[in-house]
Structure formats: structure tokens, C-alpha cells
Design an enzyme around this catalytic site. Structure first.
Site, PDB file in Angstrom:
ATOM      1  N   LYS A 135      92.783  -1.223  59.196  1.00 32.62           N
ATOM      2  CA  LYS A 135      91.434  -1.245  59.757  1.00 32.62           C
ATOM      3  C   LYS A 135      90.402  -1.619  58.681  1.00 32.62           C
ATOM      4  CE  LYS A 135      87.941  -0.585  62.339  1.00 32.62           C
ATOM      5  NZ  LYS A 135      87.614  -1.705  63.237  1.00 32.62           N
ATOM      6  N   ILE A 160      83.273  -2.113  68.248  1.00 35.21           N
ATOM      7  CA  ILE A 160      83.641  -0.868  67.565  1.00 35.21           C
ATOM      8  C   ILE A 160      82.644  -0.580  66.434  1.00 35.21           C
ATOM      9  CG2 ILE A 160      85.465   0.345  66.275  1.00 35.21           C
ATOM     10  CD1 ILE A 160      86.254  -0.307  69.202  1.00 35.21           C
ATOM     11  N   GLY A 161      82.231  -1.624  65.737  1.00 32.06           N
ATOM     12  CA  GLY A 161      81.252  -1.419  64.662  1.00 32.06           C
ATOM     13  C   GLY A 161      81.855  -0.802  63.417  1.00 32.06           C
ATOM     14  N   CYS A 215      80.768  -9.854  58.579  1.00 30.20           N
ATOM     15  CA  CYS A 215      79.751  -8.793  58.609  1.00 30.20           C
ATOM     16  C   CYS A 215      78.362  -9.378  58.391  1.00 30.20           C
ATOM     17  CB  CYS A 215      80.009  -7.805  57.491  1.00 30.20           C
ATOM     18  SG  CYS A 215      81.678  -7.217  57.498  1.00 30.20           S
ATOM     19  N   ILE A 228      91.306 -16.524  63.244  1.00 30.60           N
ATOM     20  CA  ILE A 228      89.876 -16.264  63.301  1.00 30.60           C
ATOM     21  C   ILE A 228      89.600 -14.786  63.607  1.00 30.60           C
ATOM     22  CG2 ILE A 228      89.187 -18.554  64.048  1.00 30.60           C
ATOM     23  CD1 ILE A 228      89.068 -17.557  66.923  1.00 30.60           C
TER      24      ILE A 228
END
Ligand SMILES: Cc1cc2nc3c(=O)[nH]c(=O)nc-3n(C[C@H](O)[C@H](O)[C@H](O)COP(=O)(O)O)c2cc1C
Length: 308
Positions: free
Chosen positions: A50, A76-77, A135, A196
């Protein structure tokens, strides 16, 4: 016997040798530990964990998932335990595994990425970094780091300097010229490129007359994005001379073989693991069967064979 092994970081002094080209995609396979009771995860080529940030994160407001036609929208952030807990609690477990674990890192400034890379350098159980440049770059007003070649290269250069580990850079499809971004990242010292990440998308709840996701927008993944991902992998594999890792909608061995024939040296299985947690192993076994049936002795014979 067929040879499925691939070298993911040929330009790195230590290299990153995988027993086979099947990896898990970040954010869809936890820390690997959650899946060990379902199948022998050590048969896989590599586990990508993760996305990890400097501090622990709770992620975005609910709802954070929505099914779409042939796909999944998520916001999810980057919910995660943070780098310190990862080093203390997860890395010691990984150190006892023979499957390499690659840590996906995420930040909002170049300094975040550098600190993460520095902290993870030399930690037993970690075989490489995957730099998520999808990000928002808060210093540049929120545009994704990976949206333009300059900021993508800046992050890559900084991470390269901060670690002795192999560095994979994961590209976002949310850019106008992915081959240029890939070239910039390769020139900045990436050992391999994965692509991607999710495509930006949204859904609206017509009963409530408002966006369905708590974060308003999310990232689209799953079979719906496979042709886009495959096209981008094809483009990037033609532009750079480092290994390319294909990801996006891979659900079956034939999906994976399409990416490999299009130029990917390895592939990642993501959303497919949510409906079939054994999907990465099924994909691996399917690739092996295909090779045996076709009389192919080494996976490298298939990499890029469909390229015109
Ligand atoms: C729920 C979810 C969480 C994800 N989290 C991350 C993450 O933390 N870091 C990252 O680089 N990619 C993340 N991704 C993107 C996947 O790794 C992958 O690039 C993308 O989903 C496309 O592959 P797929 O269609 O096989 O899922 C996430 C995807 C999903 C669906």
C-alpha cells in the site's frame, strides 16, 4: 521447464531479480500479509505494498468506492499506517520471505519523498521503492507530480539520491504526453517504470443529486481502463530503454500477455484481486501454461513481440 524470471533493474548495481513477471498493484493487496492464508503469495514475482506516507493517514471521507461499468472508482486517499509503523511492524515479516517486497511511497513535496526514501534505505525486508507520482504537488498548486516531465524528473532525481534501493517510478495516465514524462523519469535515474495509476473520474448519485464519492472525484481502475493502459505501456516501452511494468485492468493471463507482448517486462494485478484474491496466482499459472503450449522457453521471448 520454462524460465519466467526477469531482471527489473538491469542498470542497478544489485539489480532486482524477480522469479516471474507477476506483481501485485499497490493499494490492492495490503501489505501482502493479509493474503498469506489464501494462497502461497511467495510464488509471485513481487509484492508491492500500500502507498506509504511519512505520517499515518486516515484517508478521505466515505463513501470511497463505487462500482462502474467494467470498473471501480476509488477515493481511498492513501489511508496507511505511516512509514515508522511499516518499518517496525511489516518489514521484519517481509525479511523472512523470499518474494521481494517493494514499498510504494507517496508525498506532497519533494522533501516528503526524499525523507521516505532515506528512512527506507537499508531496511531488511525491502527490495525496492515504487514512487507514486500521482500525488498532488502542494507547492505547485495541486497538480500531480507526474502530470509534467519536469516535476516527475525532480522527484525521481531526489529519490535516486536518497536511496541505494532500486527505484521504480509509477506514472499517472492523467497527463497529455506520457512518453515525455517517462523519458524524463528514465533520464533522471529510474530503474524501471510502472504504469498506469488510476484515471481521474467521478459518479453522481441522482437520488441525492450530489457526487457519489465523499471526495467528489476518484480514480478509475479495472477492466474498463485496460485498453488505455495497454496503449500507454506500448507508447512508453517504445520511448525508454529501462524495463516497463504494465498495470491497468489485468484480470486474466491473456490480459497480462497482451501487456507483455506490447513491451512490458512485468505486470501488476490490481482491482482483479478484490473479486478474486487468487487472481495474481491465476495469472501467473496461465502465463506458464501459455508458454508451455506455445513452446516458449523464456518469458523474454514474449516481451515486445507484438510491437510494430
Ligand atoms: C482501492 C485502490 C487503492 C489504490 N492505492 C494505490 C496506492 O496507494 N498507490 C498507488 O501507486 N496506486 C494505488 N492504486 C492504483 C493501483 O495500484 C493500479 O495502478 C490501478 O488500480 C490500475 O490497475 P488495476 O486496474 O489492475 O486496478 C490503488 C487502486 C485501487 C483500486
Amino acid at each position: 521447464m520454462v524460465n519466467l524470471s526477469i531482471q527489473l533493474a538491469p542498470k542497478h548495481p544489485r539489480g532486482l531479480l524477480l522469479a516471474n513477471p507477476v506483481m501485485t498493484a499497490s493499494g490492492t493487496f495490503g501489505y501482502g500479509t493479509e493474503y498469506g492464508h489464501l494462497f502461497d503469495i511467495q510464488k509471485l514475482g513481487a509484492i508491492v505494498c500500500k502507498g506509504t506516507t511519512l505520517e499515518p493517514r486516515d484517508g478521505n471521507p466515505q463513501p470511497r468506492l463505487a462500482e462502474t461499468a467494467g470498473g471501480l472508482l476509488n477515493s481511498i486517499g492513501l489511508e496507511n499506517i505511516g512509514v515508522n509503523a511499516l518499518i517496525k511492524e511489516k518489514a521484519p515479516i517481509w525479511a523472512s520471505w523470499h518474494v521481494p517486497v517493494i514499498v510504494n511511497i507517496a508525498g506532497e513535496t519533494v522533501g516528503d519523498y526524499t525523507r521516505l526514501a532515506g528512512q527506507l534505505d537499508g531496511v531488511a525486508g525491502i527490495s525496492g521503492l515504487e514512487v507514486n507520482i500521482s500525488c498532488p504537488n502542494i507547492k505547485a498548486g495541486g497538480a500531480e507530480f507526474g502530470a509534467n516531465p519536469d516535476s516527475a524528473a525532480e522527484v525521481t532525481t531526489a529519490v535516486r539520491k536518497a536511496t541505494s534501493l532500486p527505484v521504480l517510478v509509477k506514472l499517472t495516465p492523467n497527463t497529455s504526453d506520457i512518453a515525455r514524462v517517462a523519458l524524463a523519469v528514465a533520464e533522471a535515474g529510474a530503474d524501471a517504470i510502472s504504469l498506469i495509476n488510476t484515471l481521474k473520474g467521478m459518479a453522481i448519485d441522482i437520488a441525492k443529486r450530489s457526487p457519489l464519492l465523499g471526495n467528489i472525484t476518484g480514480g478509475l481502475s479495472g477492466p474498463a481502463i485496460k485498453p488505455v493502459a495497454l496503449y500507454m505501456v506500448y507508447e512508453v516501452a517504445g520511448a525508454v530503454d529501462i524495463p516497463v511494468i504494465g498495470c491497468g485492468g489485468i484480470t486474466t493471463a491473456s490480459d497480462a500477455l497482451e501487456f507483455i507482448m506490447g513491451g512490458a517486462s512485468a505486470i501488476q494485478v490490481g482491482t482483479a484481486s478484490f473479486s478474486n484474491p487468487r487472481a495474481p496466482l491465476d495469472v501467473l499459472e496461465g502465463i506458464e501454461q501459455f508458454m508451455k503450449k506455445e513452446g516458449i522457453k523464456d518469458i523474454s521471448e514474449l516481451v515486445g513481440v507484438a510491437r510494430i
